[in-house]
Scaffold this active site. Sequence first.
Site, PDB file in Angstrom:
ATOM      1  N   HIS A 197       0.821  -1.212   0.000  1.00  0.00           N
ATOM      2  CA  HIS A 197       0.000   0.000   0.000  1.00  0.00           C
ATOM      3  C   HIS A 197       0.856   1.264   0.000  1.00  0.00           C
ATOM      4  O   HIS A 197       0.556   2.232  -0.704  1.00  0.00           O
ATOM      5  CB  HIS A 197      -0.922  -0.020   1.222  1.00  0.00           C
ATOM      6  CG  HIS A 197      -2.052   0.960   1.126  1.00  0.00           C
ATOM      7  ND1 HIS A 197      -2.983   0.921   0.107  1.00  0.00           N
ATOM      8  CD2 HIS A 197      -2.392   2.012   1.898  1.00  0.00           C
ATOM      9  CE1 HIS A 197      -3.855   1.901   0.280  1.00  0.00           C
ATOM     10  NE2 HIS A 197      -3.524   2.579   1.348  1.00  0.00           N
ATOM     11  N   GLU A 207     -10.826  -8.451  -8.831  1.00  0.00           N
ATOM     12  CA  GLU A 207      -9.470  -8.591  -8.288  1.00  0.00           C
ATOM     13  C   GLU A 207      -9.255  -9.913  -7.562  1.00  0.00           C
ATOM     14  O   GLU A 207      -8.195 -10.129  -6.985  1.00  0.00           O
ATOM     15  CB  GLU A 207      -9.146  -7.417  -7.363  1.00  0.00           C
ATOM     16  CG  GLU A 207     -10.219  -7.105  -6.339  1.00  0.00           C
ATOM     17  CD  GLU A 207      -9.962  -5.796  -5.604  1.00  0.00           C
ATOM     18  OE1 GLU A 207      -8.814  -5.321  -5.590  1.00  0.00           O
ATOM     19  OE2 GLU A 207     -10.929  -5.257  -5.035  1.00  0.00           O
ATOM     20  N   ASP A 252      -4.192  -6.767  -6.747  1.00  0.00           N
ATOM     21  CA  ASP A 252      -4.684  -7.925  -6.001  1.00  0.00           C
ATOM     22  C   ASP A 252      -4.957  -9.110  -6.913  1.00  0.00           C
ATOM     23  O   ASP A 252      -4.768 -10.268  -6.514  1.00  0.00           O
ATOM     24  CB  ASP A 252      -5.950  -7.565  -5.217  1.00  0.00           C
ATOM     25  CG  ASP A 252      -5.631  -7.008  -3.838  1.00  0.00           C
ATOM     26  OD1 ASP A 252      -4.623  -7.445  -3.249  1.00  0.00           O
ATOM     27  OD2 ASP A 252      -6.362  -6.134  -3.358  1.00  0.00           O
ATOM     28  N   CYS A 287      -7.720  -0.120 -13.184  1.00  0.00           N
ATOM     29  CA  CYS A 287      -7.320   0.893 -12.209  1.00  0.00           C
ATOM     30  C   CYS A 287      -6.127   0.441 -11.374  1.00  0.00           C
ATOM     31  O   CYS A 287      -5.709   1.129 -10.452  1.00  0.00           O
ATOM     32  CB  CYS A 287      -8.484   1.261 -11.286  1.00  0.00           C
ATOM     33  SG  CYS A 287      -9.085  -0.112 -10.283  1.00  0.00           S
TER      34      CYS A 287
END
Length: 758
Positions: free
Chosen positions: A366, A607, A631, A678
């Site tokens: 992240h 995902e 993911d 995305c």
Amino acid sequence: MLGTLRRIVQEVNAAPDLPRALQLITGRVKQAMDVDVCSVYLVDSSRDELVLMATEGLNPESVGQVQMAFDRGLAGLVAERAEPVNISDATLHPRYEYFPTTGEERYCAFLGVPIIHHRQVLGVLVVQRSEVYRFGEDEVTFLITVASQLAGGIAHAEASGGIDGLGDHEPGAEAFEHRPLQGLAAAPGVAMGQAVVIYPEADLEAVPDRQARDPVAEEARFDQALVAVREEVESLAARMREQLPVEDLALFDAYRMMLESDSLAGKVIDRIRAGQWAPGALRQTVAEHLQVFEAMEDPYLSERADDIRDLGRRILVHLQQHTPAAPEYPERVVLVGEDIAASHIAEVPPDRLAGLVSMRGSRNSHAAILARAMGIPAVMGLDNLPVGRMDGRDLIADGYTGRVYIAPSDEVRKEFQRLVDEEEELAAGLDHLRDLPAETGDGFRIPLLVNTGLVSDVSASRQSGAEGIGLYRTEFPFMVRERFPGEEEQAEIYRAVLAAFDPRPVTLRTLDVGGDKALPYFPIQEDNPFLGWRGIRITLDHPEIFITQLRAMLRASAGMSNLQLLLPMVSGVAELDDALVLLHRAHRELVDEGLDVGMPKVGVMVEVPSAVYQARELAQRADFLSVGTNDLTQYLLAVDRNNARVADLYDALHPSVLRAMVQIVEGARAHGRPVSVCGEMAGDPAAVMLLVGMGMDSLSTSVSSLPRVKWVIRSITRERATALLAEVLHYEQPGAIRQRLNTEIEALGLGGLIRPGK
């Protein structure tokens, strides 16, 4: 043997430098295995040879003098094969080589095992006996276990001194100049600045060394903390006096004695007066005490180490209560830590944050994703980074190759400044594309949107030429607060984002926490968080949180029509159905309250593998699909994207990922639904050619990547991209696919997009 192994590992990890660590290894192993010799050879990577670095039993003067290539000697044989070598009479082996300075002609039995860290041979651990003897299986496996347990510690110690630092008890900056540390390239660019170490509260072992700005004030802070802990101990003792027998109450007496003794408090104060700040002085002193107690054979005494550790933490808690809330950030900050979180990044003034360097994580953790979104270079997965000794050092973090240079030389600085200048020149050369459409040479338009999560980024996103926001990460307002934000707070944030881009689309992703995104006030403890309670699973289980957010989003859109919702981590149609029920309820509530709000388009993030196989059914219910390649890659390849040990296996260009994405597009097309990307793949210029070939309807990436992505799209035709996709779908290895794409990039005249190490 397990207790012996544990003590060896603890002592080595507590050693202040590499030479002492190696000497501890040889001494303790020699004693534990009852052998005549124990030696450690380490690889000198600058010369591709082994060097004798420590020994117990051979001539000590041979340390640093005995050197051998991998094709010489028995130790070289171990390194060459990367496997144990067990010989009853070494003198008869054809690879035996005599080194006069060692005195090893007296020894026959030889057992050597490689020291391996991340597939790389760091050195060889050798034991010898004078008589002819073949080491037994238990002895071999014990030595292998020792080597494997110590490999990480040796890698860490080498980073703090290495072979060049053999004679240094405290390696200086010169030890790092020509030997960069290798991590994982996480966010492109070059960061040049001064290290500021962040560390978790109440974690004594994570406290870094730091020069005391005012030793007198530091000593006063420590005295205050001691007084507070004494009062705390007295209070605990009084409270437990009626409940515990006398012998157990003696623990509190022991705490009082330690707090008043010169061996603890006195040594901390000595270190403060020598220039160390109070938390660092406490950490060093406690570590010194722990080493003594943990080495004791008596179980009762060795367990007293826990008391020392507990006392140290109690003192640290009070020290941290009197620590200035924000450090003095230098002009160019390279944030360094064991595990950097979004909240740490947010604390640094944006105009001073130059880069990130983290021990843990990979390019898809992240923090790395946030760094790319902010255009900040980052290097992750530096598990041999001496974090505690980095504070205040000059650093260069190369986000292209994953290398970190500590106290770099003038020559290194000049070379990287040249690279920075080239990047700025390339960026300036792409400015003219800002207001041009992202359109292929044969007329296919592919809208480019941006990923963001910070209101402060909205202005930069608009100026970049983005055609909207393809992913707004709503978790950031949740992560920087000490409680769940209310409906009014959220609505205000969302409305600012929607209004800034109106009438262009803004896609707000509903709360996506769990995994590597934790809320400090909503802790989730799981053995396997990435396969646990996260994303839509949490919000469906807590409709009071979900409906509040949905109401805030709908209220924020009043008077506008550009809101789109995106649901994360959907694994099946049941979750989508349940989410839509709650969305319709929130909408009805607001309409009943007299608000004029419309129903937004709703998309599903694809995902997880189950969503790939139900793409057709999801598209039947949703308005659009959006592929989260980060993911999706993680779950398809069974690779934790935060785990540096398996980071090399993580590759969005893996054939299985590409084939899954083709299947997603086919499923969406069955119901005429658009598909966007995305994930980070949308910002990779090489991968973008394949996304064009797949027929993706839009791409959403970081502001910093957008000009490069547009350059690629405007340089290729849809026909050529489709042919390229068809070709690479037959490839079996992601490396071969990357090589083919880079060749195509060069052929298109876009060679400036390819950097070393990519």
